[in-house]
Design a protein around this motif. Structure first.
Motif, PDB file in Angstrom:
ATOM      1  N   VAL A  39       0.884  -1.159   0.000  1.00 59.30           N
ATOM      2  CA  VAL A  39       0.000   0.000   0.000  1.00 59.30           C
ATOM      3  C   VAL A  39       0.924   1.211   0.000  1.00 59.30           C
ATOM      4  CG1 VAL A  39      -1.726   1.324   1.285  1.00 59.30           C
ATOM      5  CG2 VAL A  39      -1.859  -1.182   1.230  1.00 59.30           C
ATOM      6  N   ILE A  40       0.729   2.102  -0.966  1.00 57.85           N
ATOM      7  CA  ILE A  40       1.572   3.293  -1.102  1.00 57.85           C
ATOM      8  C   ILE A  40       0.724   4.526  -0.788  1.00 57.85           C
ATOM      9  CG2 ILE A  40       3.137   4.598  -2.607  1.00 57.85           C
ATOM     10  CD1 ILE A  40       3.940   1.637  -2.371  1.00 57.85           C
ATOM     11  N   ILE A  41       1.193   5.344   0.153  1.00 60.70           N
ATOM     12  CA  ILE A  41       0.470   6.560   0.555  1.00 60.70           C
ATOM     13  C   ILE A  41       1.076   7.776  -0.148  1.00 60.70           C
ATOM     14  CG2 ILE A  41      -0.190   8.058   2.490  1.00 60.70           C
ATOM     15  CD1 ILE A  41      -1.545   5.311   2.594  1.00 60.70           C
ATOM     16  N   HIS A  42       0.191   8.591  -0.724  1.00 65.57           N
ATOM     17  CA  HIS A  42       0.557   9.812  -1.439  1.00 65.57           C
ATOM     18  C   HIS A  42      -0.198  10.999  -0.825  1.00 65.57           C
ATOM     19  CE1 HIS A  42       2.002   7.526  -5.060  1.00 65.57           C
ATOM     20  NE2 HIS A  42       1.132   6.633  -4.600  1.00 65.57           N
TER      21      HIS A  42
ATOM     22  N   ASN B  87      -9.403   2.860   7.605  1.00 63.27           N
ATOM     23  CA  ASN B  87     -10.563   1.981   7.391  1.00 63.27           C
ATOM     24  C   ASN B  87     -10.528   1.355   6.003  1.00 63.27           C
ATOM     25  OD1 ASN B  87     -11.533   2.500   9.953  1.00 63.27           O
ATOM     26  ND2 ASN B  87     -13.053   3.994   9.276  1.00 63.27           N
ATOM     27  N   LEU B  88     -10.116   2.117   4.998  1.00 67.85           N
ATOM     28  CA  LEU B  88     -10.021   1.584   3.641  1.00 67.85           C
ATOM     29  C   LEU B  88      -9.003   0.448   3.585  1.00 67.85           C
ATOM     30  CD1 LEU B  88     -10.720   1.713   0.593  1.00 67.85           C
ATOM     31  CD2 LEU B  88      -8.865   3.389   0.372  1.00 67.85           C
ATOM     32  N   ILE B  89      -7.856   0.643   4.201  1.00 64.20           N
ATOM     33  CA  ILE B  89      -6.829  -0.405   4.205  1.00 64.20           C
ATOM     34  C   ILE B  89      -7.344  -1.648   4.926  1.00 64.20           C
ATOM     35  CG2 ILE B  89      -4.518  -1.031   5.015  1.00 64.20           C
ATOM     36  CD1 ILE B  89      -3.787   2.005   4.643  1.00 64.20           C
ATOM     37  N   SER B  90      -7.939  -1.466   6.102  1.00 62.83           N
ATOM     38  CA  SER B  90      -8.479  -2.611   6.858  1.00 62.83           C
ATOM     39  C   SER B  90      -9.551  -3.339   6.071  1.00 62.83           C
ATOM     40  CB  SER B  90      -9.071  -2.144   8.199  1.00 62.83           C
ATOM     41  OG  SER B  90      -8.067  -1.612   9.012  1.00 62.83           O
TER      42      SER B  90
ATOM     43  N   TYR C 247       0.599  -7.094   4.190  1.00 59.89           N
ATOM     44  CA  TYR C 247       1.048  -6.028   3.288  1.00 59.89           C
ATOM     45  C   TYR C 247       2.118  -5.161   3.936  1.00 59.89           C
ATOM     46  CZ  TYR C 247      -1.656  -2.656   6.030  1.00 59.89           C
ATOM     47  OH  TYR C 247      -2.126  -1.860   7.047  1.00 59.89           O
ATOM     48  N   THR C 248       2.860  -4.469   3.101  1.00 53.77           N
ATOM     49  CA  THR C 248       3.850  -3.486   3.537  1.00 53.77           C
ATOM     50  C   THR C 248       3.336  -2.105   3.168  1.00 53.77           C
ATOM     51  OG1 THR C 248       5.665  -5.055   3.193  1.00 53.77           O
ATOM     52  CG2 THR C 248       6.246  -2.714   3.258  1.00 53.77           C
ATOM     53  N   LEU C 249       3.355  -1.193   4.132  1.00 50.10           N
ATOM     54  CA  LEU C 249       2.916   0.191   3.935  1.00 50.10           C
ATOM     55  C   LEU C 249       4.134   1.065   3.668  1.00 50.10           C
ATOM     56  CD1 LEU C 249       0.500   2.261   4.189  1.00 50.10           C
ATOM     57  CD2 LEU C 249       1.286   2.592   6.537  1.00 50.10           C
ATOM     58  N   LEU C 250       4.064   1.864   2.610  1.00 52.84           N
ATOM     59  CA  LEU C 250       5.167   2.750   2.251  1.00 52.84           C
ATOM     60  C   LEU C 250       4.649   4.149   1.936  1.00 52.84           C
ATOM     61  CD1 LEU C 250       7.008   0.404  -0.287  1.00 52.84           C
ATOM     62  CD2 LEU C 250       7.620   0.782   2.110  1.00 52.84           C
ATOM     63  N   GLY C 251       5.501   5.132   2.130  1.00 54.85           N
ATOM     64  CA  GLY C 251       5.236   6.461   1.617  1.00 54.85           C
ATOM     65  C   GLY C 251       5.790   6.536   0.201  1.00 54.85           C
TER      66      GLY C 251
END
Length: 194
Positions: free
Chosen positions: A56-59, A148-151, A163-167
């Protein structure tokens, strides 16, 4: 009466010990493409190569934020126009966008190859929080909606459970998702320094 209590006790124990209840996750409020006025993609959008994706990539959008659905709808349309007309992409680049109105806006959606982080597009869900988060973090509504969207994605099998969370800055040379948001997501579950 004693027999009835004993039977009820056994049923409850069976439910707890052997028959675990799997609650259906509550679907977060996702504003559909038709609701925000999306254009049709100009090309066929491929499926993810890895599905469910392991990242999951956060922007952040590095624009003004939005606190009403009407303004967020307009912002998302402008992002789509920019991505199609200026960047030459077939559609908006992100799978989802989140407004500070607490709503989630469907971009490409689940299962679709993104255009948000080149080396991760085929194996990630790109989530863009609308706003510029260099000097401050998103409001509580946007943070809660993103989590909530990720969950929800994990619960329905659209994101790998491990999953791995990244910026975004961890995947390419950029300051995205802004210093403040990046520091915040480093405290979230599954974030990794790679």
């Amino acid at each position: 009466m004693t027999k009835l209590i004993a039977v009820l006790f056994l049923l409850v124990n069976c439910q707890i010990l052997f028959c675990s209840v799997h609650e259906t996750p509550v679907r977060p409020r996702i504003i559909s493409r038709s609701e925000w006025g999306a254009r049709k993609p100009t090309t066929t959008i491929r499926a993810l190569a890895q599905n469910p994706p392991p990242f999951v990539i956060i922007h952040h959008s590095a624009t003004d934020s939005c606190i009403t659905q009407a303004i967020c709808n307009a912002r998302v349309r402008s992002f789509q126009n920019y991505h199609i007309d200026e960047k030459g992409w077939g559609d908006i680049g992100y799978q989802f966008l989140v407004g500070e109105d607490g709503n989630i806006y469907e971009g490409r959606g689940w299962d679709k190859h993104g255009a948000h982080s080149i080396s991760y597009n085929s194996k990630s869900i790109g989530i863009c929080i609308i706003g510029n988060f260099v000097g401050h973090t998103p409001n509580a509504a946007a943070i809660e909606a993103t989590k909530n969207l990720i969950s929800y994605g994990v619960a329905i099998g659209k994101i790998q459970s491990n999953y791995t969370l990244l910026g975004h800055r961890q995947t390419t040379r950029t300051s995205c998702p802004g210093d403040s948001l990046y520091e915040l997501i480093k405290t979230w579950p599954h974030w990794s320094s790679i």
